[in-house]
Design a protein around this motif. Sequence first.
Motif, PDB file in Angstrom:
ATOM      1  N   TRP A 218      23.800  78.796  43.878  1.00  0.00           N
ATOM      2  CA  TRP A 218      25.194  79.099  44.154  1.00  0.00           C
ATOM      3  C   TRP A 218      25.730  80.006  43.058  1.00  0.00           C
ATOM      4  O   TRP A 218      25.609  79.719  41.863  1.00  0.00           O
ATOM      5  CB  TRP A 218      26.002  77.804  44.209  1.00  0.00           C
ATOM      6  N   ASN A 219      26.330  81.132  43.448  1.00  0.00           N
ATOM      7  CA  ASN A 219      26.861  82.087  42.473  1.00  0.00           C
ATOM      8  C   ASN A 219      28.264  81.685  42.036  1.00  0.00           C
ATOM      9  O   ASN A 219      29.175  81.612  42.864  1.00  0.00           O
ATOM     10  CB  ASN A 219      26.905  83.498  43.075  1.00  0.00           C
ATOM     11  N   SER A 220      28.415  81.448  40.765  1.00  0.00           N
ATOM     12  CA  SER A 220      29.739  81.211  40.197  1.00  0.00           C
ATOM     13  C   SER A 220      30.100  82.428  39.357  1.00  0.00           C
ATOM     14  O   SER A 220      29.534  83.500  39.523  1.00  0.00           O
ATOM     15  CB  SER A 220      29.736  79.935  39.354  1.00  0.00           C
ATOM     16  N   GLU A 221      31.016  82.258  38.427  1.00  0.00           N
ATOM     17  CA  GLU A 221      31.342  83.358  37.513  1.00  0.00           C
ATOM     18  C   GLU A 221      30.298  83.506  36.416  1.00  0.00           C
ATOM     19  O   GLU A 221      30.307  84.486  35.670  1.00  0.00           O
ATOM     20  CB  GLU A 221      32.737  83.139  36.895  1.00  0.00           C
ATOM     21  N   ARG A 222      29.366  82.540  36.346  1.00  0.00           N
ATOM     22  CA  ARG A 222      28.316  82.579  35.324  1.00  0.00           C
ATOM     23  C   ARG A 222      27.093  83.316  35.865  1.00  0.00           C
ATOM     24  O   ARG A 222      26.628  83.030  36.967  1.00  0.00           O
ATOM     25  CB  ARG A 222      27.922  81.161  34.916  1.00  0.00           C
ATOM     26  N   LEU A 223      26.548  84.206  35.078  1.00  0.00           N
ATOM     27  CA  LEU A 223      25.401  84.999  35.515  1.00  0.00           C
ATOM     28  C   LEU A 223      24.127  84.161  35.560  1.00  0.00           C
ATOM     29  O   LEU A 223      23.719  83.577  34.561  1.00  0.00           O
ATOM     30  CB  LEU A 223      25.191  86.194  34.583  1.00  0.00           C
ATOM     31  N   PHE A 224      23.512  84.114  36.724  1.00  0.00           N
ATOM     32  CA  PHE A 224      22.128  83.674  36.897  1.00  0.00           C
ATOM     33  C   PHE A 224      21.431  84.820  37.599  1.00  0.00           C
ATOM     34  O   PHE A 224      21.837  85.235  38.690  1.00  0.00           O
ATOM     35  CB  PHE A 224      22.038  82.406  37.734  1.00  0.00           C
ATOM     36  N   VAL A 225      20.375  85.353  37.004  1.00  0.00           N
ATOM     37  CA  VAL A 225      19.726  86.522  37.574  1.00  0.00           C
ATOM     38  C   VAL A 225      18.213  86.405  37.416  1.00  0.00           C
ATOM     39  O   VAL A 225      17.710  85.890  36.419  1.00  0.00           O
ATOM     40  CB  VAL A 225      20.240  87.827  36.906  1.00  0.00           C
ATOM     41  N   CYS A 226      17.534  86.845  38.458  1.00  0.00           N
ATOM     42  CA  CYS A 226      16.077  86.989  38.421  1.00  0.00           C
ATOM     43  C   CYS A 226      15.779  88.481  38.351  1.00  0.00           C
ATOM     44  O   CYS A 226      16.263  89.260  39.179  1.00  0.00           O
ATOM     45  CB  CYS A 226      15.460  86.388  39.681  1.00  0.00           C
ATOM     46  N   VAL A 227      15.001  88.880  37.350  1.00  0.00           N
ATOM     47  CA  VAL A 227      14.625  90.285  37.190  1.00  0.00           C
ATOM     48  C   VAL A 227      13.145  90.419  37.515  1.00  0.00           C
ATOM     49  O   VAL A 227      12.294  89.774  36.883  1.00  0.00           O
ATOM     50  CB  VAL A 227      14.924  90.795  35.772  1.00  0.00           C
ATOM     51  N   VAL A 228      12.854  91.237  38.511  1.00  0.00           N
ATOM     52  CA  VAL A 228      11.477  91.462  38.940  1.00  0.00           C
ATOM     53  C   VAL A 228      11.041  92.829  38.410  1.00  0.00           C
ATOM     54  O   VAL A 228      11.590  93.856  38.824  1.00  0.00           O
ATOM     55  CB  VAL A 228      11.359  91.441  40.474  1.00  0.00           C
ATOM     56  N   PRO A 229      10.089  92.859  37.495  1.00  0.00           N
ATOM     57  CA  PRO A 229       9.631  94.148  36.967  1.00  0.00           C
ATOM     58  C   PRO A 229       8.609  94.798  37.892  1.00  0.00           C
ATOM     59  O   PRO A 229       8.021  94.138  38.765  1.00  0.00           O
ATOM     60  CB  PRO A 229       8.999  93.771  35.632  1.00  0.00           C
TER      61      PRO A 229
END
Length: 428
Positions: free
Chosen positions: A92-103
Amino acid sequence: MLNRRRFLATSASAIAIPAFSLKTGTAQSSSAAVPSALAALKNRRAEAQPITVAEREHRFERAQQLMRARQIDAIALIGGTSLVYFTGIRWWNSERLFVCVVPQKGAPFYVCPAFEEERAREQMREAPGGKNSKVYTWQEDEDPYALVKKGLDDLNISSGRLGIEERVTFVFADGLRKANPSFETVSATPITAGCRAVKSAAELKLMQLANDVTLSVYEAAWKSVKPGITNRQVSEWIGKAYEQIGFPGDASCQVDIYSALPHGSIQPQVLKEGSLVLIDDGCTVESYQSDISRSFTVGKATDKMKQVFEIVHRAQAAALAAAKPGVACGAVDAAARKVIDDAGFGPAYAHFTHRVGHGIGMDGHEWPYLVKGNMQLLEEGMTFSDEPGIYLRGEFGIRLEDDMHITADGAKLFTPQSHSLEEPFARG
């Protein structure tokens, strides 16, 4: 999150009139039990086979191939459909950043609020890279975007092109851009859509089940309708039937003049003898969607209704026949529109007021779109709705919608076309 159908159903509940009891002939609560045809539906939850870790790993490999071809060095995903598609992680997206970075090469890394790390790692066990993927955590008073830069630096990616998935909100996209000024930020859609648009055999199997379930619920609902019930009650019956079968789903039910509004109205409506009813609805099976519309009458259809039905039926068949690998998306829309225009219900969007179809998969609407001007070529494994309609304002509207998948030889519907307004589920 509310989709358009659930929004209409929720909005209508605020002004809905009482439901009508078929047994007693009196107004009653909408929480009444479903009719026998719907109650007889069997639970089918065990038929759904989840997507495997091996398939998700193949998706990562495909994404990285596309990234190399597009010269994109990494892509950023936040909570949403593409994150589930690639990792299985539901966030669930809140105002806090959770990110997956795929190189472009190597394993993904994550940036996560420190207090959420355990929850994130719990879901990462089934993701490509597994529970050992690198997670950079940040406390509430720290800058999470700096950790994205650190993660890229640790992979020796200090400049290049950073793809931003289209569902990434502006505040996150802007933060990523500012933290990585040596990167050109570009759209990641060629990567995410490039993977998701072509379905695997496992995905097609889940979509087939979703479509089969929806059609069975529709048929049971059609057998149950009688004059005097409300459109809201029909929607609630269908929602409860999906629960009984084992998958979440919902329905919009529009009657008579309101069926001429493609996505309906919030006005309360009552079915009468001779009413034209339009149901638009789908369910979710292991994240994969169905989207089917059926038009039918309560009792006998008028000659005009039958005429319009036959034209829409031919338009749907024309779109199906036109959909083949190598054909432009826009040509499928044109094939259906020509039938409707030639029958006198044109030109353009006069009475066929929307495109003939949209991509479908994990999202009810996704790329690509079967619309005029879209020159993207169809590929084997793509999936779409096929949903022409004719809408006569102040009278009625008829839409026939089934989902189809592109095969090596052409297109195939997941469900059979409607037979008629009076017998919409007849075989043959």
